[in-house]
Write an enzyme that holds these catalytic residues in place. Structure first.
Site, PDB file in Angstrom:
ATOM      1  N   ASP A 134       0.992  -1.146  -0.113  1.00  0.00           N
ATOM      2  CA  ASP A 134       0.073  -0.199   0.120  1.00  0.00           C
ATOM      3  C   ASP A 134       0.927   1.362  -0.090  1.00  0.00           C
ATOM      4  O   ASP A 134       2.127   1.303   0.579  1.00  0.00           O
ATOM      5  CB  ASP A 134      -0.870  -0.051   1.355  1.00  0.00           C
ATOM      6  CG  ASP A 134      -2.009   1.142   1.158  1.00  0.00           C
ATOM      7  OD1 ASP A 134      -2.377   1.598   0.163  1.00  0.00           O
ATOM      8  OD2 ASP A 134      -2.540   1.422   2.469  1.00  0.00           O
ATOM      9  N   GLN A 152       0.190  11.814  -5.196  1.00  0.00           N
ATOM     10  CA  GLN A 152       0.066  11.864  -3.549  1.00  0.00           C
ATOM     11  C   GLN A 152       1.532  11.691  -3.006  1.00  0.00           C
ATOM     12  O   GLN A 152       1.343  11.171  -1.849  1.00  0.00           O
ATOM     13  CB  GLN A 152      -0.931  11.196  -2.976  1.00  0.00           C
ATOM     14  CG  GLN A 152      -2.464  11.482  -3.474  1.00  0.00           C
ATOM     15  CD  GLN A 152      -3.583  10.651  -2.908  1.00  0.00           C
ATOM     16  OE1 GLN A 152      -4.015  10.909  -1.707  1.00  0.00           O
ATOM     17  NE2 GLN A 152      -4.290   9.712  -3.576  1.00  0.00           N
ATOM     18  N   ARG A 182      -9.089  15.543   0.178  1.00  0.00           N
ATOM     19  CA  ARG A 182      -9.721  15.249   1.398  1.00  0.00           C
ATOM     20  C   ARG A 182     -11.421  15.519   1.352  1.00  0.00           C
ATOM     21  O   ARG A 182     -12.074  14.970   2.411  1.00  0.00           O
ATOM     22  CB  ARG A 182      -8.852  15.765   2.506  1.00  0.00           C
ATOM     23  CG  ARG A 182      -7.363  15.520   2.721  1.00  0.00           C
ATOM     24  CD  ARG A 182      -7.164  14.143   2.320  1.00  0.00           C
ATOM     25  NE  ARG A 182      -6.651  13.811   1.000  1.00  0.00           N
ATOM     26  CZ  ARG A 182      -6.631  12.376   0.689  1.00  0.00           C
ATOM     27  NH1 ARG A 182      -6.534  11.540   1.297  1.00  0.00           N
ATOM     28  NH2 ARG A 182      -6.382  12.450  -0.562  1.00  0.00           N
TER      29      ARG A 182
END
Length: 703
Positions: free
Chosen positions: A220, A251, A587
């Site tokens: 991950d 990201q 977000r």
């Protein structure tokens, strides 16, 4: 569970990733696209449909919170708990391997794990010993972190000469630091990865053992791997190449920690024949939020193209408000939060307020308090970093590992037992001469004629206490912690709140294995603490990674704040700042509100601020622009796509250099802000403390 049920609720791209079970796979998972769902369903698919043993699937992530969520989801998918599995953080998995194999590297398997606080305490101790300015400890810790994440140990650093930013004093401290760790039978966070890689590289039989054990590897947040972590994964995957890497280069925001985005960009070079699957459907945000976010991040070079979309609909436009100063910005935010709450639209826990640097939170906190709005700081002081918790855990670590010098220093006089600094200094010197741990030296001192009887009695009392705690048997960690609290008399000195914190620690340890519990506590970070109940969440953009809120504020959209002033002139760092902004925007689920201020107090000076260059990348038809300033800046009418010219002035001073003040004497610069004559510096004067000074007024001279 049938094959169909494992595939249930997955979109076509997620199913495609699930079905690829042979050979390398890179899943480019955009923000909110269901990457955790892919990992957990793929794990269940291996176990249920391919009859793979759970112990053969190495599944790694970065936070304990993410690992816990993965385990819970996998258990739900399989309909049973997995008693034996390898689902956890990179550090915990390496720690588990080292517990079994570290004897090959000359350590005992009962090693202690030092967190960042322990590491800094040890570095400060060494700096004092070498008569180097103790205030430099954070910078030294950061450099050692970088070296270890680059797989550069003390010997390699010494041999590198001018490589890796070689510095003679740093090399001296690094060698001493690593020697002290080895003598204490202790590892820091970075050792867990570095030593596991060394173990694999130096012992082929052990590497083959784990390559055979792990037939499949699930990773991950692949974009956040540093060099050492990547080498660990690469070595294990080298034999069978059944690696599924899930991540998003857009990201990647931890470059300052050593994370290297090239691992995700060059995946096919390292794993030829890899299959690439893009997850572009977003399940979190509205289309307006995604369109604005896509427009901003698309300006970055060297990225894998992806365009997020959603079926949630357009939603509210993205709001941007330009205000006079940070106080007005904070009041504007607090007012909107209160209105949303009073309308019943959102609870306080649905709201996240994000900022680039911690100093921005002061005005926001003031405004929230004035309106009586509840909030908590995410990434603040962790429960496990509280002094009383660290003290009790230090006793437990010493019971398990007598060589733990950091724990000895922490608790030898806690609670006070009259063993002063002079006595401890004698013990330190003796321990260094004989190259043994402090605890063994204390036992020798009990029989020494060179220490007065009263001090001997106090040392005997401390050693006797540890021996008594060690010789007893305990059914669980809670029993050990309870015995420590009772027999040391530690809790008698605490107020009710701190005593209650220790009771909470003991309760959480009921039925837990002692070694496992101490390891988990050592590996926790402040981001693993549960958030407050119904509180507004305040945090830096870095701490927001992995979180989501129905309502998100991103504050301080100004040049010098976002992007941060230290990124100016460096395209790679500006690209990272843009990714950081992108993470903040994505977000948001329903409402995204951006703010900036024309004037802001930064480092004790009120400065005029320009709107962030990132605002120019945002398509205006998806945004609502509001200006509440006395002298409006023509933001809405700007068509200029050029970046504002940044005047480059060579700094007069730099961090780490020594300076002389006409009154306070010699000090060392800890940090610098601004340029040229406007430069501000933070100087540590040994006899005075920290001072923030303006170079125009301070009359400092470089020495």
């Amino acid at each position: 569970m049938s094959k169909e049920s494992v595939m249930q609720d997955l979109n076509p791209q997620q199913k495609e990733a699930l079905k690829h079970t042979d050979g390398p796979l890179l899943v480019l998972a955009g923000a909110g696209s269901g990457k955790t769902r892919v990992i957990t369903h793929k794990y269940a698919y291996y176990v249920k449909n391919q009859k793979t043993s759970p112990e053969s699937i190495l599944t790694v992530t970065f936070t304990n919170k993410a690992a816990k969520e993965m385990k819970e989801r996998i258990h739900a998918l399989l309909g049973r708990e997995l008693k034996q599995n390898w689902i956890g953080t990179l550090h915990s998995q390496c720690g588990r391997i080292l517990r079994s194999e570290i004897k090959c590297l000359g350590y005992s398997p009962h090693f202690s794990i030092y967190d960042e606080d322990d590491r800094c305490n040890l570095i400060r101790h060494i700096l004092r010993e070498f008569k180097i300015y103790e205030a430099l400890y954070k910078g030294v810790s950061s450099r050692i972190n970088f070296l270890k994440s680059s797989l550069v140990g003390p010997e390699e650093f010494l041999a590198s000469g001018d490589g890796f930013g070689f510095d003679e004093k740093l090399a001296k401290v690094y060698v001493r630091y690593q020697d002290e760790l080895k003598r204490s039978n202790a590892l820091d966070f970075d050792d867990l990865i570095m030593l596991t890689v060394r173990l694999f590289e130096g012992h082929q039989a052990i590497l083959k053992k784990y390559q055979t054990l792990f037939s499949h590897i699930l990773v991950d947040e692949f974009q956040d791997l540093n060099f050492a972590q990547y080498q660990f994964i690469r070595l294990l995957a080298k034999a069978h190449k059944n690696i599924c890497a899930v991540g998003d280069d857009d990201q990647s925001i931890y470059r300052f920690r050593g994370a290297d985005m090239r691992h995700i960009l060059d995946f096919e070079k390292d794993f030829p024949g890899a299959k690439i699957v893009r997850l572009e459907r977003n399940y979190r945000s509205t289309q307006n939020i995604l369109d604005v976010s896509n427009a901003v991040i698309s300006r970055n070079p060297d990225r894998r193209d992806k365009k997020l979309w959603t079926e949630k609909g357009r939603g509210e436009k993205v709001h941007f408000c330009w205000l006079n100063n940070e106080e007005e910005e904070a009041r504007h935010i607090a007012k909107i939060v209160k209105e949303l709450y009073l309308k019943g639209a959102y609870a306080y826990k649905d709201i996240g307020i994000l900022y680039r640097v911690n100093l921005q939170s002061r005005a926001i906190e003031d405004a929230l308090r004035e309106m009586g709005l509840p909030y908590h700081i995410v990434g603040g002081i962790s429960f496990y970093q509280r002094k009383e918790i660290k003290d009790i855990i230090a006793y437990a670590r010493l019971v398990l590992n007598r060589g733990d010098n950091v724990s000895v220093r922490r608790i030898i006089n806690c609670p006070p037992r009259g063993i002063g600094a002079a006595t401890l200094a004698k013990v330190e010197n003796e321990a260094r001469k004989k190259s043994v741990c402090l605890y063994d030296t204390l036992k020798t001192c009990m029989r020494s004629n060179g220490i007065v009887t009263s001090t001997k009695d106090k040392i005997c009392g401390f050693v006797g206490l540890i021996e008594k705690l060690s010789s007893a048997s305990y059914d669980s960690t809670a029993d050990l912690l309870r015995a420590i609290a009772d027999k040391t008399g530690y809790t008698n000195l605490l107020d009710d709140e701190r005593r209650e914190n220790i009771n909470e620690l003991i309760s959480s340890a009921e039925g837990k294995d002692i070694r496992d519990f101490i390891d988990k506590v050592s590996l926790l970070t402040n981001l693993d603490d549960p958030a407050g109940a119904n509180h507004i969440s305040l945090m830096t953009l870095h701490n927001a990674k992995g979180l989501e809120f129905p309502v998100v504020f991103v504050t301080g959209l100004e040049e010098g704040i976002l992007p941060y002033f230290k990124a100016n002139g460096n395209e790679e760092e500006v690209a990272e700042e843009r990714r950081l902004f992108y993470v903040g925007m994505t977000r948001a689920e329903d409402l995204l509100l951006l703010t900036g201020a024309r004037r802001r107090r930064l480092y004790s000076r009120i400065q005029d601020q320009e709107p962030s260059r990132f605002l120019r990348d945002m398509p205006k038809n998806y945004c609502q622009w509001i200006e509440k300033v006395a002298e409006p800046h023509p933001l809405r009418h700007r068509s200029d796509k050029k970046k504002p010219e940044v005047k480059k002035v060579k700094p007069l001073f730099s961090s780490g250099c020594r300076v002389k003040h006409p009154i306070w004497g010699i000090g060392v610069i800890r940090d610098c802000y601004g340029d040229g004559d406007d430069q501000k510096v933070m100087v540590n004067f040994p006899n005075i403390g920290l001072k923030r000074l303006s170079l125009r007024l301070a009359n400092l001279t470089k020495i």
